[in-house]
Design a protein around this motif. Structure first.
Motif, short mmCIF file in Angstrom:
data_model
loop_
_atom_site.label_atom_id
_atom_site.label_comp_id
_atom_site.label_asym_id
_atom_site.label_seq_id
_atom_site.Cartn_x
_atom_site.Cartn_y
_atom_site.Cartn_z
N TRP A 1 0.85 -1.20 0.00
CA TRP A 1 0.00 0.00 0.00
C TRP A 1 0.87 1.23 0.00
N ALA A 2 0.44 2.25 -0.73
CA ALA A 2 1.14 3.54 -0.71
C ALA A 2 0.14 4.64 -1.02
N VAL A 3 0.00 5.58 -0.09
CA VAL A 3 -0.86 6.75 -0.24
C VAL A 3 0.00 7.97 0.05
N PHE A 4 -0.07 8.95 -0.84
CA PHE A 4 0.74 10.15 -0.65
C PHE A 4 -0.10 11.40 -0.85
N ASN A 5 0.51 12.55 -0.55
CA ASN A 5 -0.16 13.86 -0.61
C ASN A 5 -1.34 13.93 0.35
N THR B 1 -0.23 1.99 -7.41
CA THR B 1 -0.38 0.56 -7.65
C THR B 1 0.65 -0.19 -6.81
N THR B 2 0.22 -1.26 -6.16
CA THR B 2 1.09 -2.07 -5.32
C THR B 2 1.94 -3.01 -6.17
N ASP B 3 2.83 -3.73 -5.51
CA ASP B 3 3.61 -4.74 -6.22
C ASP B 3 2.73 -5.90 -6.69
N ARG C 1 5.35 3.45 -9.02
CA ARG C 1 5.21 2.41 -8.01
C ARG C 1 5.75 2.94 -6.67
N PRO C 2 5.45 2.25 -5.57
CA PRO C 2 5.87 2.73 -4.26
C PRO C 2 7.38 2.95 -4.09
N ALA C 3 8.21 2.16 -4.73
CA ALA C 3 9.66 2.38 -4.60
C ALA C 3 10.04 3.74 -5.17
N PHE C 4 9.41 4.15 -6.25
CA PHE C 4 9.66 5.47 -6.83
C PHE C 4 9.19 6.57 -5.88
N LEU C 5 8.06 6.35 -5.23
CA LEU C 5 7.58 7.29 -4.22
C LEU C 5 8.62 7.43 -3.11
N GLN C 6 9.12 6.31 -2.61
CA GLN C 6 10.13 6.33 -1.55
C GLN C 6 11.37 7.11 -1.98
N PHE C 7 11.79 6.90 -3.20
CA PHE C 7 12.95 7.61 -3.73
C PHE C 7 12.71 9.13 -3.70
N ASN C 8 11.51 9.55 -4.08
CA ASN C 8 11.18 10.97 -4.12
C ASN C 8 10.94 11.57 -2.73
#
Length: 182
Positions: free
Chosen positions: A83-87, A115-117, A156-163
Motif C-alpha cells: 500500500w502507498a498513499v501520498f499527498n 499501484t502495489t507490487d 510504483r511505491p519504490a519510486f515514491l520512496q525515492f522521491n
C-alpha cells in the motif's frame, strides 16, 4: 531460514529521523494481523481491508503525510509493497478502516494511491507464500516537509520512496505479522 528476515529493519538503512506515535483500532503492533487485513485477492482468506491508522506527535514543519505498508520478508530482493498513499494534507491525522479500497472514497481530498507490487491500486492484504515463515507488514506514516510530491499515476511505491528521500521529517511505524503455514 524463517527467522533470517527478522535480522534487519529496512528503515535502518535510511537517514535517521525522529519517530512519532501511530496507533490503530484494528491491529496491534507486533501482533498477528486480523483477518480483514489479510488478502482475499491473493487467496489468504482475508478482505484486503486497510486498517484504521491515527497519528500524533509528528515534527513541527510537517506539510504532508505518506502512508505505506511494506513486507521486507517477501521472497524477493526488493520486498513487497502492499500500500502507498501520498499527498495526505498535514491537517489529516487519521485514515479510517477501509481507506485503501479500490475507489479511494475514504481518502482525504488530494491524497493519491499508487499501484502495489501485486498490480492493484488499493490496499493489498497480507499473503505470504505457504511455509515461508512469518512476515512483517510495516505500516509507516511518513511526515514530509513538502505539501505534495509530483509522482506520476503509473509510478510504483519504490519510486515514491525515492522521491521522499530528503523530505522526510519523521516516521511512525506499526508492524503486523502473518504466516501462512500452508
Amino acid at each position: 531460514m524463517a527467522d533470517a528476515p527478522f535480522n534487519f529493519n529496512p528503515y535502518d538503512f535510511l537517514p535517521q529521523v525522529p519517530s512519532f506515535d501511530v496507533r490503530s483500532d484494528d491491529m496491534a503492533d507486533g501482533q498477528a494481523l486480523p483477518t480483514p487485513q489479510l488478502s482475499g485477492l491473493f487467496g489468504a482468506g482475508g478482505e484486503d481491508t486497510s486498517p484504521h491508522l491515527a497519528w500524533s506527535g509528528f515534527p513541527d514543519g510537517t506539510k504532508s503525510f505518506v502512508v505505506t505498508c511494506y513486507d521486507p520478508d517477501a521472497p524477493t530482493v526488493s520486498g513487497f509493497w502492499h500500500w502507498a498513499v501520498f499527498n495526505i494534507p498535514a491537517s489529516v491525522t487519521e485514515l479510517p478502516t477501509g481507506a485503501g479500497d479500490p475507489n479511494g472514497a475514504n481518502l482525504p481530498d488530494g491524497a493519491k494511491m499508487l499501484t502495489t507490487d501485486g498490480g492493484v491500486r488499493q490496499y493489498l492484504g497480507a499473503a505470504p507464500p505457504p511455509g515461508h515463515g512469518p512476515h512483517r507488514y510495516i505500516f509507516v506514516v511518513h511526515a514530509l516537509d513538502v505539501e505534495s510530491l509530483d509522482i506520476p499515476d503509473e509510478a510504483r511505491p519504490a519510486f515514491l520512496q525515492f522521491n521522499m528521500f530528503g523530505h522526510t521529517l519523521g516516521r511512525a511505524t506499526l508492524t503486523g505479522l502473518h504466516e501462512n503455514k500452508g
